[in-house]
Design a protein around this motif. Structure first.
Motif, PDB file in Angstrom:
ATOM      1  N   PHE A  23     -17.659   2.567 -13.896  1.00 17.56           N
ATOM      2  CA  PHE A  23     -16.554   2.633 -12.386  1.00 17.56           C
ATOM      3  C   PHE A  23     -15.643   2.086 -11.902  1.00 17.56           C
ATOM      4  O   PHE A  23     -14.443   2.336 -11.614  1.00 17.56           O
ATOM      5  CB  PHE A  23     -17.843   2.401 -11.392  1.00 17.56           C
ATOM      6  CG  PHE A  23     -17.162   3.187  -9.756  1.00 17.56           C
ATOM      7  CD1 PHE A  23     -15.519   4.440  -9.702  1.00 17.56           C
ATOM      8  CD2 PHE A  23     -16.262   1.933  -8.943  1.00 17.56           C
ATOM      9  CE1 PHE A  23     -14.940   5.012  -8.197  1.00 17.56           C
ATOM     10  CE2 PHE A  23     -15.227   1.946  -7.555  1.00 17.56           C
ATOM     11  CZ  PHE A  23     -14.023   3.375  -8.171  1.00 17.56           C
ATOM     12  N   VAL A  24     -15.634   0.367 -11.866  1.00 10.87           N
ATOM     13  CA  VAL A  24     -14.870  -0.316 -12.204  1.00 10.87           C
ATOM     14  C   VAL A  24     -13.831  -0.651 -12.812  1.00 10.87           C
ATOM     15  O   VAL A  24     -12.638  -0.585 -12.980  1.00 10.87           O
ATOM     16  CB  VAL A  24     -15.567  -1.884 -11.911  1.00 10.87           C
ATOM     17  CG1 VAL A  24     -14.665  -3.636 -11.892  1.00 10.87           C
ATOM     18  CG2 VAL A  24     -16.199  -2.401 -10.276  1.00 10.87           C
ATOM     19  N   TRP A  26     -13.031   2.344 -14.875  1.00 15.18           N
ATOM     20  CA  TRP A  26     -12.704   3.587 -14.517  1.00 15.18           C
ATOM     21  C   TRP A  26     -10.838   2.886 -13.570  1.00 15.18           C
ATOM     22  O   TRP A  26      -9.597   3.404 -13.200  1.00 15.18           O
ATOM     23  CB  TRP A  26     -13.127   4.591 -13.734  1.00 15.18           C
ATOM     24  CG  TRP A  26     -12.358   5.738 -14.056  1.00 15.18           C
ATOM     25  CD1 TRP A  26     -11.411   6.693 -14.330  1.00 15.18           C
ATOM     26  CD2 TRP A  26     -11.764   6.262 -12.319  1.00 15.18           C
ATOM     27  NE1 TRP A  26     -11.158   7.548 -13.509  1.00 15.18           N
ATOM     28  CE2 TRP A  26     -11.262   7.343 -12.633  1.00 15.18           C
ATOM     29  CE3 TRP A  26     -11.878   5.312 -11.000  1.00 15.18           C
ATOM     30  CZ2 TRP A  26     -10.446   7.868 -11.595  1.00 15.18           C
ATOM     31  CZ3 TRP A  26     -12.127   6.292 -10.101  1.00 15.18           C
ATOM     32  CH2 TRP A  26     -10.757   7.810 -10.081  1.00 15.18           C
ATOM     33  N   ASP A  27     -11.477   2.319 -12.278  1.00 13.52           N
ATOM     34  CA  ASP A  27     -10.917   1.827 -10.861  1.00 13.52           C
ATOM     35  C   ASP A  27      -9.853   1.119 -11.981  1.00 13.52           C
ATOM     36  O   ASP A  27      -8.651   0.734 -10.634  1.00 13.52           O
ATOM     37  CB  ASP A  27     -11.927   1.330 -10.205  1.00 13.52           C
ATOM     38  CG  ASP A  27     -11.339   1.869  -8.647  1.00 13.52           C
ATOM     39  OD1 ASP A  27     -10.732   3.147  -8.407  1.00 13.52           O
ATOM     40  OD2 ASP A  27     -11.614   0.434  -7.903  1.00 13.52           O
ATOM     41  N   ASN A  28      -9.681   0.469 -12.321  1.00 18.46           N
ATOM     42  CA  ASN A  28      -8.897  -0.543 -12.980  1.00 18.46           C
ATOM     43  C   ASN A  28      -7.612  -0.138 -13.861  1.00 18.46           C
ATOM     44  O   ASN A  28      -6.651  -0.687 -13.952  1.00 18.46           O
ATOM     45  CB  ASN A  28      -9.179  -1.547 -12.926  1.00 18.46           C
ATOM     46  CG  ASN A  28     -10.018  -3.222 -11.981  1.00 18.46           C
ATOM     47  OD1 ASN A  28      -9.393  -3.558 -11.879  1.00 18.46           O
ATOM     48  ND2 ASN A  28     -10.695  -2.688 -11.729  1.00 18.46           N
ATOM     49  N   GLU A  32      -2.805   5.952 -11.086  1.00 20.21           N
ATOM     50  CA  GLU A  32      -2.852   7.342  -9.594  1.00 20.21           C
ATOM     51  C   GLU A  32      -1.077   7.209  -9.365  1.00 20.21           C
ATOM     52  O   GLU A  32      -0.635   6.398  -9.074  1.00 20.21           O
ATOM     53  CB  GLU A  32      -3.357   6.935  -8.384  1.00 20.21           C
ATOM     54  CG  GLU A  32      -3.315   7.447  -7.414  1.00 20.21           C
ATOM     55  CD  GLU A  32      -4.722   7.403  -6.217  1.00 20.21           C
ATOM     56  OE1 GLU A  32      -4.606   8.601  -5.297  1.00 20.21           O
ATOM     57  OE2 GLU A  32      -4.949   5.807  -6.316  1.00 20.21           O
ATOM     58  N   ARG A 267      -9.483  -4.813  -9.065  1.00 16.09           N
ATOM     59  CA  ARG A 267      -9.250  -3.837  -8.068  1.00 16.09           C
ATOM     60  C   ARG A 267     -10.659  -3.189  -7.425  1.00 16.09           C
ATOM     61  O   ARG A 267     -11.832  -3.238  -8.481  1.00 16.09           O
ATOM     62  CB  ARG A 267      -8.149  -2.774  -8.081  1.00 16.09           C
ATOM     63  CG  ARG A 267      -6.757  -3.606  -8.479  1.00 16.09           C
ATOM     64  CD  ARG A 267      -5.790  -2.120  -9.562  1.00 16.09           C
ATOM     65  NE  ARG A 267      -4.741  -2.766  -9.687  1.00 16.09           N
ATOM     66  CZ  ARG A 267      -3.573  -2.617  -8.609  1.00 16.09           C
ATOM     67  NH1 ARG A 267      -3.603  -2.004  -7.825  1.00 16.09           N
ATOM     68  NH2 ARG A 267      -2.394  -3.214  -8.763  1.00 16.09           N
ATOM     69  N   LEU A 268     -10.795  -2.523  -6.243  1.00 16.23           N
ATOM     70  CA  LEU A 268     -11.826  -1.935  -6.140  1.00 16.23           C
ATOM     71  C   LEU A 268     -11.650  -0.680  -5.387  1.00 16.23           C
ATOM     72  O   LEU A 268     -10.675  -1.336  -4.423  1.00 16.23           O
ATOM     73  CB  LEU A 268     -12.848  -2.148  -5.310  1.00 16.23           C
ATOM     74  CG  LEU A 268     -13.907  -1.884  -5.456  1.00 16.23           C
ATOM     75  CD1 LEU A 268     -14.633  -1.341  -6.354  1.00 16.23           C
ATOM     76  CD2 LEU A 268     -15.428  -2.189  -4.792  1.00 16.23           C
ATOM     77  N   PHE A 269     -11.182   0.671  -5.552  1.00 13.48           N
ATOM     78  CA  PHE A 269     -11.353   2.107  -4.727  1.00 13.48           C
ATOM     79  C   PHE A 269      -9.066   2.539  -3.994  1.00 13.48           C
ATOM     80  O   PHE A 269      -8.691   2.363  -3.315  1.00 13.48           O
ATOM     81  CB  PHE A 269     -11.777   1.471  -3.065  1.00 13.48           C
ATOM     82  CG  PHE A 269     -12.687   1.938  -2.858  1.00 13.48           C
ATOM     83  CD1 PHE A 269     -13.913   2.695  -3.623  1.00 13.48           C
ATOM     84  CD2 PHE A 269     -13.783   0.910  -2.400  1.00 13.48           C
ATOM     85  CE1 PHE A 269     -15.520   2.372  -4.057  1.00 13.48           C
ATOM     86  CE2 PHE A 269     -15.085   0.876  -2.407  1.00 13.48           C
ATOM     87  CZ  PHE A 269     -16.072   1.746  -3.628  1.00 13.48           C
ATOM     88  N   ASN A 270      -8.804   1.226  -5.104  1.00 11.33           N
ATOM     89  CA  ASN A 270      -7.497   0.955  -5.554  1.00 11.33           C
ATOM     90  C   ASN A 270      -7.062   0.988  -6.855  1.00 11.33           C
ATOM     91  O   ASN A 270      -6.522  -0.577  -6.937  1.00 11.33           O
ATOM     92  CB  ASN A 270      -6.823  -0.712  -5.008  1.00 11.33           C
ATOM     93  CG  ASN A 270      -5.759  -1.017  -4.815  1.00 11.33           C
ATOM     94  OD1 ASN A 270      -5.161   0.053  -4.462  1.00 11.33           O
ATOM     95  ND2 ASN A 270      -6.233  -2.348  -4.978  1.00 11.33           N
ATOM     96  N   ARG A 271      -6.497   2.081  -7.528  1.00 15.55           N
ATOM     97  CA  ARG A 271      -6.169   2.566  -8.655  1.00 15.55           C
ATOM     98  C   ARG A 271      -4.660   1.749  -8.908  1.00 15.55           C
ATOM     99  O   ARG A 271      -4.123   1.523  -8.534  1.00 15.55           O
ATOM    100  CB  ARG A 271      -6.528   4.009  -9.384  1.00 15.55           C
ATOM    101  CG  ARG A 271      -8.094   4.553  -9.464  1.00 15.55           C
ATOM    102  CD  ARG A 271      -8.120   5.950  -9.401  1.00 15.55           C
ATOM    103  NE  ARG A 271      -7.217   6.088  -9.955  1.00 15.55           N
ATOM    104  CZ  ARG A 271      -6.542   8.214 -10.373  1.00 15.55           C
ATOM    105  NH1 ARG A 271      -7.190   8.741  -9.173  1.00 15.55           N
ATOM    106  NH2 ARG A 271      -5.753   8.308 -10.946  1.00 15.55           N
TER     107      ARG A 271
END
Length: 283
Positions: A23-24, A26-28, A32, A267-271
């Motif tokens: 997930f991390v 992907w999130d980075n 978006e 980043r986390l929850f911050n694409r």
């Protein structure tokens, strides 16, 4: 405890760790697109519908080979103007001049592209060389100056200010504004590109621009509910002015969450963000 139970627990823990790591990653890396509109009665009718794509804080990151994924996303927004608001590269970027030239050429082939320096180009001590590489690739570097952008016989004014890490004797933002007013007067719609989000509420809001575009805050790195981000590399815990629109005494700011990271942050929850702003004439 039975060995089979221990093995199941170890396997379960490993799966959770792998899922979180995935997930991390992907999130980075998953881009978006943020689409927003900005309306103003001062915007000329000929600029109604103008699309500005803002890219900020790449820090030398690549989204696919040759930044293909990023470039495809930018092209999909059909930009009329592209704004690069600093920290395109940093001290960890391999071959920063080649990186700047390559992405500059690709972006300027999509739409007129304008760039202002960030703090990391000056830390790298190659800000002027990076500007030269970008200029050779068709990008306009706004070094404390203003340009007129014309469309359908009308115009808006676009200013860009160097990052405060630049020379101590450089023009101030106030100097840039004064020169703009002397050259063009007060009637034009004015757009400002400036890297540092945290200068808006103390300085830039006083300059009289209709809209300022900035970056620098990386969205607060970790986006939590009811916060403007958890931590900023420069503002510390619970920073402000890190993403989206803000108003200070009637002056408007839009802050990009940026695209890259400062090593070794994540980043986390911050694409990573491609911001597409459509300018509208308010009737």
């Amino acid at each position: 405890m039975k060995k089979a139970t221990v093995r199941r627990r170890i396997a379960g823990t490993a799966l959770i760790v792998l899922a979180l790591a995935g997930f991390v990653i992907w999130d980075n890396n998953a881009l978006e697109v943020t689409r927003a509109e900005f309306s103003s009665v001062r915007l000329p009718a000929g600029f109604d519908g103008l699309v500005v794509v803002q890219l900020s804080d790449l820090h030398g990151k690549e989204f696919g080979k040759g930044n293909k994924r990023l470039l495809d996303e930018v092209a999909a927004q059909s930009p009329d103007l592209i704004a690069l608001t600093g920290d395109l590269v940093d001290e960890y970027t391999k071959q920063p001049l080649q990186y700047a030239a390559a992405i500059g050429a690709a972006l300027s082939a999509l739409a007129p592209t304008y760039y202002v320096t960030g703090n990391h180009e000056w830390v790298l001590r190659q800000a002027e060389d990076i500007c030269a590489a970008l200029e050779s690739a068709g990008v306009t570097c706004l070094r404390n100056q203003t340009v007129s952008i014309e469309r359908d016989g009308e115009r808006i004014l676009l200013s860009g200010v160097d990052d405060p890490n630049a020379y101590a004797d450089q023009k101030t933002p106030e100097d840039v504004t004064r020169e703009l007013l002397e050259a063009y007067g007060e009637n034009d719609f004015r757009l400002l590109l400036a890297h540092r989000n945290n200068r808006f509420a103390t300085e830039y809001y006083r300059l009289g621009y209709d809209l300022t575009l900035a970056g620098h805050g990386h969205g607060g790195l970790v986006r939590l509910p009811f916060t403007d981000g958890l931590v900023d590399p420069h503002q510390g815990l619970f920073p402000s002015y890190t993403a989206g629109f803000y108003t200070v005494e009637g002056a408007e700011l839009f802050v990009s969450r940026g695209l890259g990271n400062i090593f070794p942050s994540a980043r986390l929850f911050n694409r990573p963000e491609v911001a597409a702003l459509t300018l509208r004439r308010e009737l």
